[in-house]
Design a protein around this motif. Structure first.
Motif, PDB file in Angstrom:
ATOM      1  N   ILE A   2      -0.141  68.203  67.328  1.00 26.40           N
ATOM      2  CA  ILE A   2      -0.490  67.279  66.248  1.00 26.40           C
ATOM      3  C   ILE A   2       0.718  66.359  66.067  1.00 26.40           C
ATOM      4  CG2 ILE A   2      -1.035  67.042  63.801  1.00 26.40           C
ATOM      5  CD1 ILE A   2      -2.096  70.021  64.022  1.00 26.40           C
ATOM      6  N   VAL A   3       0.500  65.055  66.175  1.00 26.25           N
ATOM      7  CA  VAL A   3       1.576  64.088  66.013  1.00 26.25           C
ATOM      8  C   VAL A   3       1.344  63.358  64.697  1.00 26.25           C
ATOM      9  CG1 VAL A   3       2.756  62.092  66.986  1.00 26.25           C
ATOM     10  CG2 VAL A   3       1.843  63.864  68.509  1.00 26.25           C
ATOM     11  N   HIS A   4       2.315  63.488  63.803  1.00 26.07           N
ATOM     12  CA  HIS A   4       2.226  62.950  62.441  1.00 26.07           C
ATOM     13  C   HIS A   4       3.139  61.728  62.331  1.00 26.07           C
ATOM     14  CE1 HIS A   4       1.917  62.840  58.124  1.00 26.07           C
ATOM     15  NE2 HIS A   4       3.189  63.162  57.949  1.00 26.07           N
ATOM     16  N   LEU A   5       2.570  60.619  61.877  1.00 27.88           N
ATOM     17  CA  LEU A   5       3.301  59.356  61.777  1.00 27.88           C
ATOM     18  C   LEU A   5       3.330  58.852  60.345  1.00 27.88           C
ATOM     19  CD1 LEU A   5       4.636  56.812  63.042  1.00 27.88           C
ATOM     20  CD2 LEU A   5       2.313  55.918  63.358  1.00 27.88           C
ATOM     21  N   LEU A   6       4.504  58.465  59.899  1.00 27.67           N
ATOM     22  CA  LEU A   6       4.691  57.769  58.623  1.00 27.67           C
ATOM     23  C   LEU A   6       5.395  56.456  58.914  1.00 27.67           C
ATOM     24  CD1 LEU A   6       6.267  60.609  56.437  1.00 27.67           C
ATOM     25  CD2 LEU A   6       3.873  59.936  56.507  1.00 27.67           C
ATOM     26  N   ARG A   7       4.895  55.380  58.342  1.00 27.75           N
ATOM     27  CA  ARG A   7       5.624  54.117  58.330  1.00 27.75           C
ATOM     28  C   ARG A   7       5.921  53.829  56.872  1.00 27.75           C
ATOM     29  NH1 ARG A   7       1.592  50.435  60.192  1.00 27.75           N
ATOM     30  NH2 ARG A   7       0.215  52.096  59.531  1.00 27.75           N
ATOM     31  N   PHE A   8       7.107  53.319  56.587  1.00 32.06           N
ATOM     32  CA  PHE A   8       7.497  53.162  55.190  1.00 32.06           C
ATOM     33  C   PHE A   8       8.482  52.019  55.025  1.00 32.06           C
ATOM     34  CE2 PHE A   8      10.481  56.003  57.157  1.00 32.06           C
ATOM     35  CZ  PHE A   8      11.714  55.684  56.602  1.00 32.06           C
ATOM     36  N   GLY A   9       8.645  51.623  53.782  1.00 28.85           N
ATOM     37  CA  GLY A   9       9.639  50.632  53.401  1.00 28.85           C
ATOM     38  C   GLY A   9      10.392  51.112  52.181  1.00 28.85           C
ATOM     39  N   PHE A  10      11.621  50.689  52.070  1.00 31.88           N
ATOM     40  CA  PHE A  10      12.484  51.111  50.973  1.00 31.88           C
ATOM     41  C   PHE A  10      12.265  50.248  49.725  1.00 31.88           C
ATOM     42  CE2 PHE A  10      14.907  52.641  54.676  1.00 31.88           C
ATOM     43  CZ  PHE A  10      15.154  53.942  54.277  1.00 31.88           C
ATOM     44  N   ARG A  11      12.604  50.804  48.592  1.00 30.34           N
ATOM     45  CA  ARG A  11      12.597  50.049  47.330  1.00 30.34           C
ATOM     46  C   ARG A  11      13.709  49.002  47.392  1.00 30.34           C
ATOM     47  NH1 ARG A  11      10.103  53.294  42.703  1.00 30.34           N
ATOM     48  NH2 ARG A  11       9.141  55.043  43.818  1.00 30.34           N
ATOM     49  N   ASP A  12      13.506  47.893  46.729  1.00 30.03           N
ATOM     50  CA  ASP A  12      14.475  46.794  46.747  1.00 30.03           C
ATOM     51  C   ASP A  12      15.858  47.241  46.276  1.00 30.03           C
ATOM     52  OD1 ASP A  12      12.581  45.021  47.696  1.00 30.03           O
ATOM     53  OD2 ASP A  12      12.086  44.231  45.712  1.00 30.03           O
ATOM     54  N   GLU A  13      15.892  48.135  45.306  1.00 28.60           N
ATOM     55  CA  GLU A  13      17.183  48.553  44.735  1.00 28.60           C
ATOM     56  C   GLU A  13      17.914  49.599  45.582  1.00 28.60           C
ATOM     57  OE1 GLU A  13      13.956  51.044  42.673  1.00 28.60           O
ATOM     58  OE2 GLU A  13      14.149  48.976  43.310  1.00 28.60           O
ATOM     59  N   THR A  14      17.298  50.078  46.650  1.00 32.51           N
ATOM     60  CA  THR A  14      17.946  51.070  47.512  1.00 32.51           C
ATOM     61  C   THR A  14      19.036  50.386  48.334  1.00 32.51           C
ATOM     62  OG1 THR A  14      15.940  52.410  47.615  1.00 32.51           O
ATOM     63  CG2 THR A  14      17.572  52.768  49.334  1.00 32.51           C
ATOM     64  N   THR A  15      20.253  50.889  48.213  1.00 30.42           N
ATOM     65  CA  THR A  15      21.394  50.299  48.923  1.00 30.42           C
ATOM     66  C   THR A  15      21.364  50.686  50.407  1.00 30.42           C
ATOM     67  OG1 THR A  15      22.843  52.195  48.557  1.00 30.42           O
ATOM     68  CG2 THR A  15      22.786  50.494  46.812  1.00 30.42           C
ATOM     69  N   ASP A  16      22.158  50.001  51.196  1.00 30.96           N
ATOM     70  CA  ASP A  16      22.256  50.345  52.619  1.00 30.96           C
ATOM     71  C   ASP A  16      22.779  51.772  52.796  1.00 30.96           C
ATOM     72  OD1 ASP A  16      21.256  47.898  53.423  1.00 30.96           O
ATOM     73  OD2 ASP A  16      23.227  47.021  53.818  1.00 30.96           O
ATOM     74  N   GLU A  17      23.704  52.174  51.958  1.00 25.70           N
ATOM     75  CA  GLU A  17      24.235  53.544  52.023  1.00 25.70           C
ATOM     76  C   GLU A  17      23.140  54.563  51.722  1.00 25.70           C
ATOM     77  OE1 GLU A  17      27.048  55.824  49.053  1.00 25.70           O
ATOM     78  OE2 GLU A  17      28.259  54.554  50.383  1.00 25.70           O
ATOM     79  N   GLN A  18      22.330  54.287  50.713  1.00 25.81           N
ATOM     80  CA  GLN A  18      21.230  55.183  50.372  1.00 25.81           C
ATOM     81  C   GLN A  18      20.178  55.205  51.494  1.00 25.81           C
ATOM     82  OE1 GLN A  18      20.425  53.234  46.616  1.00 25.81           O
ATOM     83  NE2 GLN A  18      21.075  55.058  45.468  1.00 25.81           N
ATOM     84  N   LYS A  19      19.916  54.068  52.106  1.00 28.85           N
ATOM     85  CA  LYS A  19      18.975  54.026  53.228  1.00 28.85           C
ATOM     86  C   LYS A  19      19.473  54.913  54.368  1.00 28.85           C
ATOM     87  CE  LYS A  19      17.279  49.363  52.313  1.00 28.85           C
ATOM     88  NZ  LYS A  19      17.236  47.963  52.756  1.00 28.85           N
ATOM     89  N   ALA A  20      20.752  54.832  54.652  1.00 25.26           N
ATOM     90  CA  ALA A  20      21.332  55.666  55.712  1.00 25.26           C
ATOM     91  C   ALA A  20      21.202  57.144  55.357  1.00 25.26           C
ATOM     92  CB  ALA A  20      22.793  55.287  55.943  1.00 25.26           C
ATOM     93  N   GLU A  21      21.411  57.486  54.096  1.00 22.29           N
ATOM     94  CA  GLU A  21      21.276  58.872  53.664  1.00 22.29           C
ATOM     95  C   GLU A  21      19.825  59.345  53.790  1.00 22.29           C
ATOM     96  OE1 GLU A  21      21.774  61.735  49.727  1.00 22.29           O
ATOM     97  OE2 GLU A  21      22.542  59.702  49.646  1.00 22.29           O
ATOM     98  N   VAL A  22      18.874  58.510  53.398  1.00 20.04           N
ATOM     99  CA  VAL A  22      17.456  58.857  53.516  1.00 20.04           C
ATOM    100  C   VAL A  22      17.089  59.105  54.977  1.00 20.04           C
ATOM    101  CG1 VAL A  22      15.109  57.910  53.317  1.00 20.04           C
ATOM    102  CG2 VAL A  22      16.685  57.774  51.376  1.00 20.04           C
TER     103      VAL A  22
END
Length: 133
Positions: A2-22
């Motif tokens: 079973i191959v599970h796919l999620l595509r997503f986008g970050f909230r505008d207020e999410t910093t680059d550092e937080q994106k890297a952590e996510v």
């Protein structure tokens, strides 16, 4: 498989550092024992709709999928990932299992998870836009 796919986008207020952590948390989740293979990174499709990143995991079968859904690493990661997600497209998942009832069986596992972890269900409701394919 079973191959599970999620595509997503970050909230505008999410910093680059937080994106890297996510993304690091997602890679950690994608490396748990129940995952056969995975990829986490940029969405190579049309990102104009705000779906800039992707998470894809392959799971051996339904029993392993259930284990994956309740893995403590995943649950911990989700609680720290979801607050940064503005938009998510779930699926379409794919499988080489010819069972026509597989989608319903997967959805039943998902519904059971929602019932078992109401706080997780509430957290998912904070994502402004969710599409299920």
């Amino acid at each position: 498989m079973i191959v599970h796919l999620l595509r997503f986008g970050f909230r505008d207020e999410t910093t680059d550092e937080q994106k890297a952590e996510v993304l690091a948390l997602m890679r950690r989740t994608a490396s748990v024992e129940s995952v056969s293979f995975s990829t986490v990174g940029q969405n190579l499709g049309d990102s104009s709709a705000g779906l800039t990143h992707a998470y894809c995991v392959a799971i051996e079968d339904l029993a392993v999928l259930e284990r994956y859904m309740h893995d403590p690493v995943r649950l911990d990661g989700d609680s720290r990932i979801i607050p940064h997600v503005a938009k998510i497209a779930i699926g379409p998942d794919v499988s080489d299992v010819p069972d026509p009832a597989l989608r319903e069986q997967i959805m039943a596992l998902h519904e059971a998870k929602l019932a078992k972890y109401p706080e997780w269900a509430q957290l998912m409701q904070t994502v402004p836009e969710v599409q299920i394919f």
